[in-house]
Scaffold this motif. Structure first.
Motif, PDB file in Angstrom:
ATOM      1  N   ALA A  68       6.551  38.172  -3.702  1.00  0.00           N
ATOM      2  CA  ALA A  68       6.753  37.284  -4.853  1.00  0.00           C
ATOM      3  C   ALA A  68       7.912  36.309  -4.639  1.00  0.00           C
ATOM      4  O   ALA A  68       8.338  35.641  -5.582  1.00  0.00           O
ATOM      5  CB  ALA A  68       7.008  38.120  -6.111  1.00  0.00           C
ATOM      6  N   GLN A  71       7.402  32.727  -5.849  1.00  0.00           N
ATOM      7  CA  GLN A  71       7.379  32.656  -7.309  1.00  0.00           C
ATOM      8  C   GLN A  71       8.782  32.863  -7.882  1.00  0.00           C
ATOM      9  O   GLN A  71       9.168  32.214  -8.861  1.00  0.00           O
ATOM     10  CB  GLN A  71       6.427  33.718  -7.861  1.00  0.00           C
ATOM     11  CG  GLN A  71       6.296  33.713  -9.381  1.00  0.00           C
ATOM     12  CD  GLN A  71       5.336  34.789  -9.875  1.00  0.00           C
ATOM     13  OE1 GLN A  71       4.589  35.377  -9.083  1.00  0.00           O
ATOM     14  NE2 GLN A  71       5.352  35.049 -11.172  1.00  0.00           N
ATOM     15  N   ASN A  72       9.555  33.751  -7.249  1.00  0.00           N
ATOM     16  CA  ASN A  72      10.909  34.039  -7.734  1.00  0.00           C
ATOM     17  C   ASN A  72      11.846  32.844  -7.600  1.00  0.00           C
ATOM     18  O   ASN A  72      12.870  32.768  -8.287  1.00  0.00           O
ATOM     19  CB  ASN A  72      11.495  35.235  -6.985  1.00  0.00           C
ATOM     20  CG  ASN A  72      10.782  36.533  -7.322  1.00  0.00           C
ATOM     21  OD1 ASN A  72      10.146  36.655  -8.370  1.00  0.00           O
ATOM     22  ND2 ASN A  72      10.877  37.512  -6.432  1.00  0.00           N
ATOM     23  N   THR A  74      11.436  30.078  -8.724  1.00  0.00           N
ATOM     24  CA  THR A  74      11.417  29.291  -9.966  1.00  0.00           C
ATOM     25  C   THR A  74      12.654  29.557 -10.817  1.00  0.00           C
ATOM     26  O   THR A  74      12.956  28.795 -11.737  1.00  0.00           O
ATOM     27  CB  THR A  74      10.156  29.604 -10.795  1.00  0.00           C
ATOM     28  OG1 THR A  74      10.108  31.013 -11.080  1.00  0.00           O
ATOM     29  CG2 THR A  74       8.897  29.208 -10.022  1.00  0.00           C
ATOM     30  N   GLN A 102       8.666  23.147  -1.542  1.00  0.00           N
ATOM     31  CA  GLN A 102       8.481  23.279  -2.988  1.00  0.00           C
ATOM     32  C   GLN A 102       9.236  22.215  -3.777  1.00  0.00           C
ATOM     33  O   GLN A 102       9.177  22.199  -4.999  1.00  0.00           O
ATOM     34  CB  GLN A 102       8.921  24.674  -3.445  1.00  0.00           C
ATOM     35  CG  GLN A 102       7.987  25.795  -3.019  1.00  0.00           C
ATOM     36  CD  GLN A 102       8.273  27.097  -3.750  1.00  0.00           C
ATOM     37  OE1 GLN A 102       9.084  27.146  -4.677  1.00  0.00           O
ATOM     38  NE2 GLN A 102       7.601  28.160  -3.347  1.00  0.00           N
TER      39      GLN A 102
END
Length: 235
Positions: A68, A71-72, A74, A102
């Motif tokens: 993850a 996603q983390n 963010t 990103q």
């Protein structure tokens, strides 16, 4: 027009790689730039276990090997600079690449990672000092050097990974040269005065004193074969 396009192409080739390399900072530059950057985000991408054994002050831990991780990210602000490190630079390079993809505007990597940071004796937090550590003072070393022809001083710390790799080698030398060479273990956290006296600012550092005089200074991980040869030549 063709000549102009060629000029732009060569500028891109030359400037592009330089710009990328500029994101990879030495320990001193990383520390200096981190301090002077308002709102800087410091990211440790090692495992929670590694992080718990010691980390840079104020760092946030996001494990790069966690599925993850992307996603983390963010949780971080893409518009503010991010200073990232791992153990030696491999994971942080991959993490920095992903972050740039990103859309993070500024990502800076620590050359050599946590290993290089600690061997340069930069500030850390969370590391547990050895409860049995005893300081070696300049006066004590002077007395030991006066009564022993050869003294090998090992500046180390329990949180220093290269120092831990050196430990079996130092124990081997201590046994092999018993009665010929005195091996002195100097804990870097406890023996600050001795480090200052001999201008030691990186660990592991080995000092060889022959009849009280400094004859060799070795910095970094050393092999048993090299140290054995060095001691044999000085006996």
């Amino acid at each position: 027009m063709t000549l102009l396009r060629h000029c732009f192409f060569y500028l891109f080739v030359l400037i592009g790689p330089l710009s990328a390399r500029a994101q990879n900072l030495s320990t001193d530059d990383f520390e200096h730039q981190l301090k002077k950057t308002p709102g800087a985000q410091l990211l440790d991408v090692r495992t929670p276990g590694e992080f718990g054994g010691g980390h840079l002050p104020g760092a946030t831990n996001l494990d790069f090997r966690n599925p993850a991780f992307g996603q983390n990210l963010t949780a971080l602000d893409k518009t503010k600079p991010v200073y990232v490190y791992c153990l030696s630079g491999g994971r942080s390079a991959e993490a920095a690449k992903l972050m740039r993809e990103q859309g993070f505007s500024s990502v800076y990597e620590l050359q050599g990672g946590y290993l290089k940071w600690t061997t340069k004796l930069k500030p850390i937090e969370g590391a547990k000092a050895s409860p049995t550590a005893k300081a070696v003072t300049p006066a004590e070393l002077k007395a030991l050097s006066a009564s022993n022809r050869l003294v090998l001083v090992d500046f180390y710390a329990p949180w220093c990974a290269p120092c831990q790799k050196m430990m079996p080698i130092m124990e081997q030398l201590q046994t092999q040269y018993a009665g010929k060479v005195l091996v002195v273990k100097a804990d870097a956290d406890a023996s600050k005065a001795l480090m200052q006296a001999y201008q030691v600012d990186e660990i592991p550092t080995l000092l060889l004193l022959k009849q009280g005089k400094l004859t060799e200074r070795l910095i970094g991980l050393q092999s048993a074969a090299y140290l054995t040869d060095l001691l044999d030549k000085n006996l």
